[in-house]
Design a protein around this motif. Structure first.
Motif, short mmCIF file in Angstrom:
data_model
loop_
_atom_site.label_atom_id
_atom_site.label_comp_id
_atom_site.label_asym_id
_atom_site.label_seq_id
_atom_site.Cartn_x
_atom_site.Cartn_y
_atom_site.Cartn_z
N ASN A 4 46.72 46.43 43.90
CA ASN A 4 45.46 45.75 43.64
C ASN A 4 45.25 44.67 44.70
O ASN A 4 45.97 43.68 44.72
CB ASN A 4 45.49 45.14 42.24
N THR A 5 44.28 44.86 45.55
CA THR A 5 44.08 43.91 46.65
C THR A 5 43.58 42.57 46.16
O THR A 5 43.63 41.59 46.90
CB THR A 5 43.06 44.48 47.66
N THR A 6 43.11 42.50 44.92
CA THR A 6 42.63 41.23 44.40
C THR A 6 43.77 40.34 43.92
O THR A 6 43.53 39.25 43.41
CB THR A 6 41.65 41.46 43.24
N SER A 7 45.01 40.80 44.04
CA SER A 7 46.13 40.03 43.52
C SER A 7 46.69 39.03 44.53
O SER A 7 47.74 38.46 44.32
CB SER A 7 47.25 40.97 43.06
N GLU A 8 45.99 38.81 45.63
CA GLU A 8 46.43 37.81 46.58
C GLU A 8 46.25 36.42 45.98
O GLU A 8 45.35 36.17 45.20
CB GLU A 8 45.63 37.93 47.88
N GLU B 128 39.37 40.47 32.15
CA GLU B 128 39.46 39.65 33.35
C GLU B 128 40.74 38.83 33.21
O GLU B 128 40.98 38.22 32.16
CB GLU B 128 38.25 38.72 33.47
N VAL B 129 41.58 38.82 34.22
CA VAL B 129 42.90 38.22 34.09
C VAL B 129 43.12 37.12 35.12
O VAL B 129 42.82 37.30 36.31
CB VAL B 129 44.02 39.29 34.23
N LEU B 130 43.65 36.01 34.66
CA LEU B 130 44.08 34.91 35.53
C LEU B 130 45.60 34.82 35.44
O LEU B 130 46.15 34.75 34.35
CB LEU B 130 43.45 33.59 35.10
N LEU B 131 46.24 34.79 36.59
CA LEU B 131 47.70 34.76 36.65
C LEU B 131 48.12 33.57 37.51
O LEU B 131 48.33 33.69 38.72
CB LEU B 131 48.20 36.08 37.25
N PRO B 132 48.24 32.39 36.91
CA PRO B 132 48.54 31.19 37.71
C PRO B 132 50.02 31.02 38.02
O PRO B 132 50.89 31.47 37.26
CB PRO B 132 48.05 30.05 36.79
N ASP B 133 50.29 30.40 39.14
CA ASP B 133 51.61 29.81 39.40
C ASP B 133 51.52 28.39 38.89
O ASP B 133 50.79 27.56 39.47
CB ASP B 133 51.93 29.81 40.91
N LEU B 134 52.21 28.08 37.82
CA LEU B 134 52.12 26.75 37.24
C LEU B 134 52.57 25.69 38.24
O LEU B 134 53.40 25.94 39.12
CB LEU B 134 52.97 26.67 35.97
N LEU C 156 46.75 30.77 42.03
CA LEU C 156 46.62 31.78 41.00
C LEU C 156 46.28 33.12 41.63
O LEU C 156 45.91 33.20 42.82
CB LEU C 156 45.54 31.42 39.98
N ARG C 157 46.38 34.17 40.84
CA ARG C 157 45.88 35.49 41.19
C ARG C 157 44.80 35.84 40.18
O ARG C 157 44.96 35.62 38.99
CB ARG C 157 47.01 36.52 41.17
N HIS C 158 43.70 36.39 40.68
CA HIS C 158 42.55 36.69 39.84
C HIS C 158 42.32 38.20 39.83
O HIS C 158 42.21 38.82 40.88
CB HIS C 158 41.31 35.97 40.37
N PHE C 159 42.27 38.77 38.63
CA PHE C 159 42.03 40.20 38.46
C PHE C 159 40.70 40.38 37.72
O PHE C 159 40.66 40.28 36.49
CB PHE C 159 43.17 40.85 37.67
N PRO C 160 39.62 40.61 38.44
CA PRO C 160 38.32 40.76 37.78
C PRO C 160 38.19 42.13 37.14
O PRO C 160 39.03 43.01 37.31
CB PRO C 160 37.33 40.61 38.95
N ALA D 146 49.14 42.26 34.68
CA ALA D 146 47.77 41.78 34.89
C ALA D 146 46.88 42.90 35.43
O ALA D 146 45.72 43.05 35.02
CB ALA D 146 47.79 40.60 35.86
N ASP D 147 47.43 43.68 36.34
CA ASP D 147 46.68 44.80 36.92
C ASP D 147 46.32 45.82 35.85
O ASP D 147 45.19 46.33 35.80
CB ASP D 147 47.51 45.44 38.03
#
Length: 298
Positions: free
Chosen positions: A58-62, A116-122, A76-80, A106-107
């Motif tokens: 998933n290229t949106t996981s940058e 819609e997924v948000l994957l933060p680095d705390l 964070l990584r954003h997965f729309p 998340a993918d």
């Protein structure tokens, strides 16, 4: 006021002064009696899934950035998703690592469950945190997550918060705090609740090394409002050597300050925080593979 009263007041002041001095001496003595030292790597947790395979899917996981209330840029990584009524799912990672471990999950949620997924680095974690293993104050994670949700949430969009291990404990803490009302549903995967909770294994199964005396001393200081030493390390993690020497080894967070550790767990009365959770699903199992997940609107 007679001389007897003066003598009594003087004795009270002297006793109080001596009591406070003794309290402080004990607390500081406990803190100074224990310092972080190199610990042997451990093999208590399975890290073979911590790869960048999700980035290839998933290229949106940058990694991208969002701005927290103190001006810090956090990652964070954003997965729309194309689903117009998609919930906003926020996945919180466990201790010592960061969001990259959960890219496949998340993918999957984005592609197959319409979330819609948000994957933060705390804060204090990830590739290049400002200060690794530390935050500015107890409760910083809750404020950071509130800012993250505010930055991405659409009007009336339900928020699902998913936490694994310490991330599960943070979901519980968030629910019991000032921002907890934003959560519509919560999913807890093997959540950390408290060191003496009935769900806790001794020494976290060998994963963590707690500087117990230092922890007690700092807790004593915090009980009387003294927080100037909260940046001291109180817990270390036994990462496997193959992780530390691997390509992502530099992204491991091997120790936590007192204030970060406190921010990552429910409050002392964790049952009160649990009581504030919305309808939720508790899964007391290891992190699942995406292929075993099933989507549900319930």
């Amino acid at each position: 006021m007679g001389p007897d009263v003066h003598r009594m007041l003087k004795k009270i002041v002297v006793f109080a002064t001596l009591s406070v001095s003794a309290y402080l001496m004990i607390a500081v003595g406990l803190i100074l009696s224990q310092w972080p030292t190199p610990i042997a790597p451990g093999e208590t947790l399975e890290f073979t899934s911590l790869t960048d395979q999700g980035d290839q899917q998933n290229t949106t996981s940058e990694l991208i950035a969002y701005r927290a209330r103190d001006g810090a840029d956090l990652s964070l990584r954003h997965f729309p998703t194309a689903a117009p009524t998609a919930p906003l799912a926020v996945i919180l990672h466990g201790s010592g690592w960061h969001g990259a471990a959960y890219i496949p999950v998340a993918d999957y949620l984005s592609r197959h469950c319409g979330s819609e997924v948000l994957l933060p680095d705390l804060r204090g974690h990830g590739v290049a945190p400002a200060i690794r293993g530390d935050v500015g104050y107890i409760g910083a994670f809750e404020d950071d997550l509130a800012d993250l949700i505010a930055a991405y949430r659409r009007p009336e969009q339900p928020v699902y918060m998913i936490g694994h291990s310490s991330g599960g404990g943070l979901v519980v803490r968030f629910a019991g705090g000032d921002h907890g009302s934003v959560i519509s549903k919560a999913v807890l995967l093997s959540p950390f609740l408290k060191y003496d909770a009935p769900t806790m294994r001794d020494d976290a199964g060998g994963w963590s090394h707690v500087l117990v005396r230092r922890m007690i001393g700092l807790t004593m200081l915090n009980k009387i409002g003294l927080e100037m030493l909260n940046g001291l390390t109180v817990i270390q993690f036994r990462f496997p050597r193959k992780v530390l020497d691997g390509p992502q080894g530099a992204t491991a967070t091997t120790g936590y300050s007192y204030r970060l550790n406190a921010s990552f767990a429910p409050r002392d009365d964790y049952l009160a925080d649990i009581a504030e959770l919305p309808r939720f699903l508790l899964l007391a199992v290891p992190m699942m593979k995406p292929s075993t997940l099933h989507c549900s609107s319930r």
